[in-house]
Design a protein around this motif. Structure first.
Motif, PDB file in Angstrom:
ATOM      1  N   HIS A 169       1.421   6.909  25.287  1.00 27.58           N
ATOM      2  CA  HIS A 169       2.142   6.259  24.398  1.00 27.58           C
ATOM      3  C   HIS A 169       1.986   4.791  25.331  1.00 27.58           C
ATOM      4  CE1 HIS A 169       4.531   5.018  20.978  1.00 27.58           C
ATOM      5  NE2 HIS A 169       5.189   3.966  21.609  1.00 27.58           N
ATOM      6  N   CYS A 171       4.849  10.143  24.471  1.00 31.58           N
ATOM      7  CA  CYS A 171       5.757   9.587  23.235  1.00 31.58           C
ATOM      8  C   CYS A 171       6.966   9.866  24.061  1.00 31.58           C
ATOM      9  CB  CYS A 171       4.699   9.585  22.307  1.00 31.58           C
ATOM     10  SG  CYS A 171       5.551   9.458  20.276  1.00 31.58           S
ATOM     11  N   TYR A 172       7.472  11.229  24.111  1.00 29.02           N
ATOM     12  CA  TYR A 172       8.560  11.853  23.753  1.00 29.02           C
ATOM     13  C   TYR A 172       9.274  10.790  24.362  1.00 29.02           C
ATOM     14  CZ  TYR A 172      12.031  14.863  25.247  1.00 29.02           C
ATOM     15  OH  TYR A 172      13.367  15.909  25.257  1.00 29.02           O
ATOM     16  N   SER A 227      10.199   7.868  23.028  1.00 25.45           N
ATOM     17  CA  SER A 227      11.211   7.658  21.519  1.00 25.45           C
ATOM     18  C   SER A 227      12.525   8.040  22.234  1.00 25.45           C
ATOM     19  CB  SER A 227      10.708   9.286  20.931  1.00 25.45           C
ATOM     20  OG  SER A 227       9.341   8.174  20.351  1.00 25.45           O
ATOM     21  N   HIS A 281      11.650   7.622  16.008  1.00 29.91           N
ATOM     22  CA  HIS A 281      10.714   6.492  15.240  1.00 29.91           C
ATOM     23  C   HIS A 281       9.461   6.395  15.536  1.00 29.91           C
ATOM     24  CE1 HIS A 281      10.826   5.374  19.322  1.00 29.91           C
ATOM     25  NE2 HIS A 281      10.122   4.237  19.058  1.00 29.91           N
ATOM     26  N   ASP A 282       8.904   6.919  16.417  1.00 32.22           N
ATOM     27  CA  ASP A 282       7.041   7.181  16.224  1.00 32.22           C
ATOM     28  C   ASP A 282       7.018   8.916  16.866  1.00 32.22           C
ATOM     29  OD1 ASP A 282       6.787   4.679  17.394  1.00 32.22           O
ATOM     30  OD2 ASP A 282       7.129   4.493  19.141  1.00 32.22           O
ATOM     31  N   ALA A 324       5.061   8.749  11.042  1.00 34.47           N
ATOM     32  CA  ALA A 324       6.500   8.980  11.424  1.00 34.47           C
ATOM     33  C   ALA A 324       7.978   9.349  10.238  1.00 34.47           C
ATOM     34  CB  ALA A 324       6.871   7.952  12.617  1.00 34.47           C
ATOM     35  N   ASP A 346      13.490  -0.918  20.937  1.00 34.24           N
ATOM     36  CA  ASP A 346      11.582  -0.186  20.910  1.00 34.24           C
ATOM     37  C   ASP A 346      11.133  -1.532  22.361  1.00 34.24           C
ATOM     38  OD1 ASP A 346       9.650   1.145  20.669  1.00 34.24           O
ATOM     39  OD2 ASP A 346       9.483  -0.381  18.704  1.00 34.24           O
TER      40      ASP A 346
END
Length: 161
Positions: free
Chosen positions: A33, A39-40, A43, A71-72, A96, A138
């Motif tokens: 990300h 990404c985890y 998020s 959201h992602d 998403a 975010d």
């Protein structure tokens, strides 16, 4: 405000209804990300910050936690042009939302949180204080990640548990 407390973390996990264990959510661990963050991790970081802000501001903190986590949930490598038709910042909220809707029942509020988190870059306007909160979380988390504050906070160790 302390970053992580045991009681807050347990309340946060309760809001997620087991979503962290879902295979689709776990796939985010393999997707890069921001620099040095998958990404985890991003998020979960966003979900927790949004949860804490929402509780402080007397908002629907459960929806902020769930929407922040999902959201992602676009589930492709952001730089893979074959995975999405246009620009990532515009495309991924739609992907998403589709993936999150297949994973769990979403409230109208959670749907807007996911769609609007990229405002003002994306077209969807946050329509609640909760959606504004997740959008803010975010941006705060992304800034912390890009600037390396994420590493100094030792968030990876907290989120790996």
């Amino acid at each position: 405000m302390r970053l992580i407390s045991f009681s807050d973390w347990n309340a946060f996990l309760t809001c997620l209804d087991g979503l962290l264990d879902e295979p689709q959510v776990q796939i985010m661990r393999s997707l890069p990300h921001h620099p040095g963050v998958n990404c985890y991790e991003h998020s979960v970081f966003v979900a927790y910050v949004a949860f804490r802000l929402a509780r402080r501001w007397n908002l629907d903190y459960r929806s902020c936690a769930r929407g922040g986590l999902l959201h992602d949930l676009y589930l492709y490598r952001w730089n893979d042009q074959s995975a999405h038709p246009g620009l990532q910042c515009f495309d991924h909220p739609e992907f998403a939302l589709r993936n999150a809707s297949e994973l769990t029942d979403l409230s109208k509020l959670e749907r807007n949180i996911i769609l609007a988190h990229m405002w003002p870059l994306a077209l969807h306007l946050p329509r609640s204080r909760e959606a504004w909160t997740v959008s803010l979380a975010d941006k705060l988390c992304a800034t912390a990640e890009v600037m390396g504050v994420w590493k100094r906070l030792k968030m990876r160790a907290v989120l790996a548990a």
